[in-house]
Design an enzyme around this catalytic site. Structure first.
Site, PDB file in Angstrom:
ATOM      1  CD  GLU A 167    -109.573  31.013  13.000  1.00 54.50           C
ATOM      2  OE1 GLU A 167    -110.800  31.163  12.950  1.00 54.50           O
ATOM      3  OE2 GLU A 167    -109.027  29.898  12.837  1.00 54.50           O
ATOM      4  NE  ARG A 182    -116.205  24.286  11.913  1.00 57.12           N
ATOM      5  CZ  ARG A 182    -116.521  23.533  12.980  1.00 57.12           C
ATOM      6  NH1 ARG A 182    -117.712  22.985  13.102  1.00 57.12           N
ATOM      7  NH2 ARG A 182    -115.637  23.331  13.932  1.00 57.12           N
ATOM      8  CD  GLU A 201    -117.835  29.170  14.949  1.00 56.98           C
ATOM      9  OE1 GLU A 201    -117.424  28.252  15.686  1.00 56.98           O
ATOM     10  OE2 GLU A 201    -117.441  29.340  13.788  1.00 56.98           O
TER      11      GLU A 201
END
Ligand code: MTE
Ligand code: HPA
Ligand code: MOS
Length: 753
Positions: A226, A304, A707
């Site tokens: 990423e 998160r 995910e």
């Protein structure tokens, strides 16, 4: 399995970065990096290396024409170390040579002198020394202090989870060549083409429009590409730029494992309070995240963790605090689940402890506390179309959980040396980038005069099947044969300002953008039909399987013919469209908002058998009911679920990233780092699609899938733990993953408390 790429993959015809043809004269680069974890650079001696025949250049920080800075969220990371090194693997120089072998040999001839500085590898130690990358963040709901006073039971504990190597089949790499006018074109194995473009433009000190990044496909990314593909793209570009020659840089496997970041290890504390009926009234947790030597994506990952601190449960009083700890390890980064799994492991441990201490069945406790429609998460969002209870009851029913529990008990009473354990793992995962601005994408669609269709989006294909999903979106709009539709490479000159393919959002965001672009063209085509056939109302015109209809009646026009007519009438057969997720927001000053477009739900039942003599184990089965929405591609989605499950089991059970106190990685090869293979993977993985569950917030009612299934793997940890408890009931087991066979053996025979 039918996927766009299946046949090419199986025949070995699919091209990856290192397979793509390069011009003659292409040079090869190799990274020379710090052998120590922390120190001042006293001397860099390149003389011996430079003398080696075939060496073209050795590039260091002082050769960077722009800024020596690659940090994404926080600008705290250099491309090449200049005065200090902060982790083993910190790049210092790039050797460019005629062959890869010469580049490697020359790198070995570079001599460094360092003055060593103290090494920190432990996040709690880092926090105690004030080595925090950002101020601690706390999510609050209700009042935990008051609530704990009303609880009948309060339990505390500590939880450790380990790192995880991405082990994408294709290692990091890039190929770059100069283009006229002082620019570069980079072919990169990246999830984030724009990230590579932005970093390279900063390093070279040239505008972004002079840097073109192109991505064909990835041999896996799993989050590891990423942001962490950018340095290699920038290095290849820097070398190409300086030497005015094409340059390729591909990391050898062991180097990749050694110097790139991994899933973040966490060390956490919890406190959980319940009433005597088993209702959780209060929960507190502190997370010490091992970020490594620079921020990278750590702060977003940690955020998160906070978002998923209560997993699938409604808890009215919550206080969760997160510490982003700077250590001398390679900067850790995104990995499937993005901090969510780490947060969920802690709450599952807390509930396990409560159940064990209260003498209750954990599954009953879990069930009693599941989220309901309209329940509030600690971040202020309320559930909508909440399907966790439905998934739970479906899983209980479809897989006959009662019977499974009985047969495990029967087995355990009959067997002394083998024990079985069962665990249920509910998953509730928020879908959207947690940074609101990233929830956007664009698409560019062309129809050529022969009726073939070309689609460019921001999405990167890395095995997850996003290309096949986008083809299905196009097929749905135009009602034409799938073979007409080609997905082009992901390219920053065709589609600009792309968010990375991440957060499981690529099919959603790019699917919506593609749908919009196709609909723009469709609208024009209908007008062409109306004009051609003298029809006044063009909104009754449809395309059905390559044929044009009006008011449900077949016309003489086919899709091919229509395209011809449109072209001759000078109607544009191209369209670009942009999509951004509506109604999402988050206020960091209050830690409240509506960060997610929706949630993904599911429940997994995991059963394991432990060999209580050897400490080895097998995962017998994983049985899942998952909410896929109305799947855009059931085979691809099922594959994502199965792959995620096995990857999650690997993280929780066998994959062990070990560093010594000097910050040296001890597990840099597959001989020392064990990953699940086909023999280890459970023989019995069943994934059922929750029925009648359209998602109003996904393209064609679909749901993101990339995910969420990884977190079913957490169930494997607790299934093994339960089997160990059957062998030695009185042992107080720590909550420490991975549950490797060594740890199982210790748990079986050592009195750990
Ligand atoms: N599946 C394969 N085969 N290879 C991958 O690299 N990455 C995962 C997941 N599934 C990955 C994968 C991760 S981390 C994410 S965020 C999503 O795919 C991204 O793709 P999507 O948004 O299209 O789901
Ligand atoms: N997931 C993945 N990558 C990200 C996110 C996220 O939520 N936010 C920023 N980068
Ligand atoms: Mo996935 S960790 O968001 O690339």
């Amino acid at each position: 399995m039918k996927n766009y790429d299946s046949i090419k993959h199986v025949r070995g015809e699919s091209l990856f970065l290192d397979d793509q043809l390069t011009p003659t004269g292409t040079l090869f680069a190799y990274v020379s990096y710090s052998p120590i974890a922390h120190g001042k650079i006293k001397k860099i001696d390149l003389s011996e290396a430079e003398k080696l025949q075939g060496v073209k250049a050795i590039i260091t920080a002082k050769d960077i024409p722009g800024e020596n800075q690659i940090g994404g969220i926080i600008q705290d990371e250099d491309l090449f170390a200049e005065n200090e090194v902060h982790f083993v693997g910190h790049p210092i120089a790039l050797v460019v040579a005629e062959t890869q072998l010469i580049a490697h040999e020359a790198a070995d001839l570079i001599k460094y002198e360092f003055r060593k500085l103290p090494v920190i590898t432990d996040p709690r130690k880092a926090a105690a020394l004030g080595e925090l990358i950002q101020k601690p963040r706390t999510f609050n709901l209700g009042n935990t202090e008051k609530a704990f006073n009303k609880c009948d039971f309060v339990f505390e504990g500590k939880v450790e989870s380990g790192g995880q190597e991405h082990l994408y089949l294709e290692t990091q790499g890039a190929f770059a060549h100069p283009v006229e006018g002082g620019g570069v074109k980079i072919y990169s194995s990246t999830q984030g083409p724009t990230a590579v473009q932005r970093v390279t433009s900063r390093i070279l000190g040239i505008p972004m429009h002079k840097v073109e990044v192109d991505v064909l496909r990835l041999g896996g990314g799993f989050g590891g590409k990423e942001d962490q593909a950018s340095p290699w793209g920038a290095m290849a570009a820097l070398a190409a730029f300086k030497l005015n020659e094409p340059v390729k840089l591909v990391l050898p496997r062991q180097v990749d494992i050694k110097i790139t970041g991994k899933r973040h290890p966490y060390s956490s504390d919890f406190k959980i309070g319940l009433n005597k009926d088993g209702k959780i009234l209060a929960y507190e947790a502190s997370y010490y995240q091992n970020a490594g030597a620079a921020a990278d994506l750590s702060t977003a990952v940690l955020e998160r963790t906070l978002f998923h601190c209560t997993n699938s449960y409604f808890i009215p009083n919550v206080k969760a605090t997160a510490y982003c700890c700077r250590t001398n390890l390679p900067p850790n980064t995104a990995f499937r689940g993005f901090g969510g799994p780490q947060g969920m492991f802690v709450i599952e441990s807390a509930i396990t402890k409560a159940a064990e201490e209260m003498g209750l069945n954990k599954i009953d406790l879990q069930k009693r506390n599941l989220l309901d429609e309209g329940d509030e998460f600690p971040y202020g969002q309320k559930t909508e179309h909440c399907r966790i209870k439905r998934c739970f009851t479906e899983a209980e029913k479809k897989y006959d959980l009662k019977k499974m529990q009985k047969s495990v008990s029967a087995f355990n009473s009959k067997n002394k040396l083998f024990k079985k354990g069962l665990a249920v793992m509910p998953v509730t995962f928020g879908i959207s980038f947690t940074s609101t601005f990233m929830n956007q994408a664009s698409a560019l669609v062309h129809i050529y005069t022969d009726g073939s269709i070309s689609v460019s989006t921001a999405a990167v294909e890395m095995g997850q099947g996003v290309n096949e999903k986008i083809r299905n979106v196009v097929k749905n709009v135009f009602s034409v044969d799938l073979n007409r539709i080609k997905i082009e490479t992901t390219n920053t000159s065709r589609v600009a300002n792309t968010s990375p393919t991440a957060a499981s959002k690529a099919a959603d965001l790019n699917g919506f953008a593609t749908k919009k672009a196709c609909e723009i063209i469709l609208e024009r085509l209908k007008k062409v039909v109306a004009n051609e056939l003298n029809i006044k109302q063009y909104n009754n015109i449809t395309i059905q399987q390559e044929t044009i209809y009006n008011k449900g009646k077949k016309t003489k026009l086919s899709f091919d013919k229509l395209i011809q007519i449109a072209y001759l009438n000078r109607v544009s057969l191209s369209a670009q469209a942009h999509h951004s997720t509506p109604n999402i927001h988050f206020d960091k000053s209050k830690e409240k908002g509506q960060p997610f477009a929706y949630h993904a739900y599911g429940v997994g039942i995991v059963q394991a058998t432990v060999d209580c003599i050897r400490g080895t184990y097998e995962i017998d089965s994983v049985k899942v009911v998952h909410d896929f929405g109305k799947s855009l591609h059931p085979i691809v989605d099922k594959g994502q679920a199965e792959g995620g499950i096995v990857q999650g089991i690997g993280w929780m059970t066998m994959e062990e990233v070990l560093y010594n106190d000097e910050g040296q990685l001890l597990t840099n090869a597959l001989s020392t780092y064990k990953v699940p293979d086909i023999h280890f993977a459970p023989n019995d993985i069943q994934v059922l699609f929750l029925e009648n569950s359209p998602n109003p917030y996904g393209p064609y009612q679909s749901k993101a899938i990339g995910e969420p299934p990884l977190m079913y793997g957490i169930g494997a940890y607790f299934a093994i733990r339960n089997a160990i408890k059957e062998f030695k009931r009185k042992n107080k087991l720590p909550f420490k993953a991975p549950m490797t066979p060594e740890n199982v053996l210790l748990s079986l025979y050592k009195n750990i408390s």
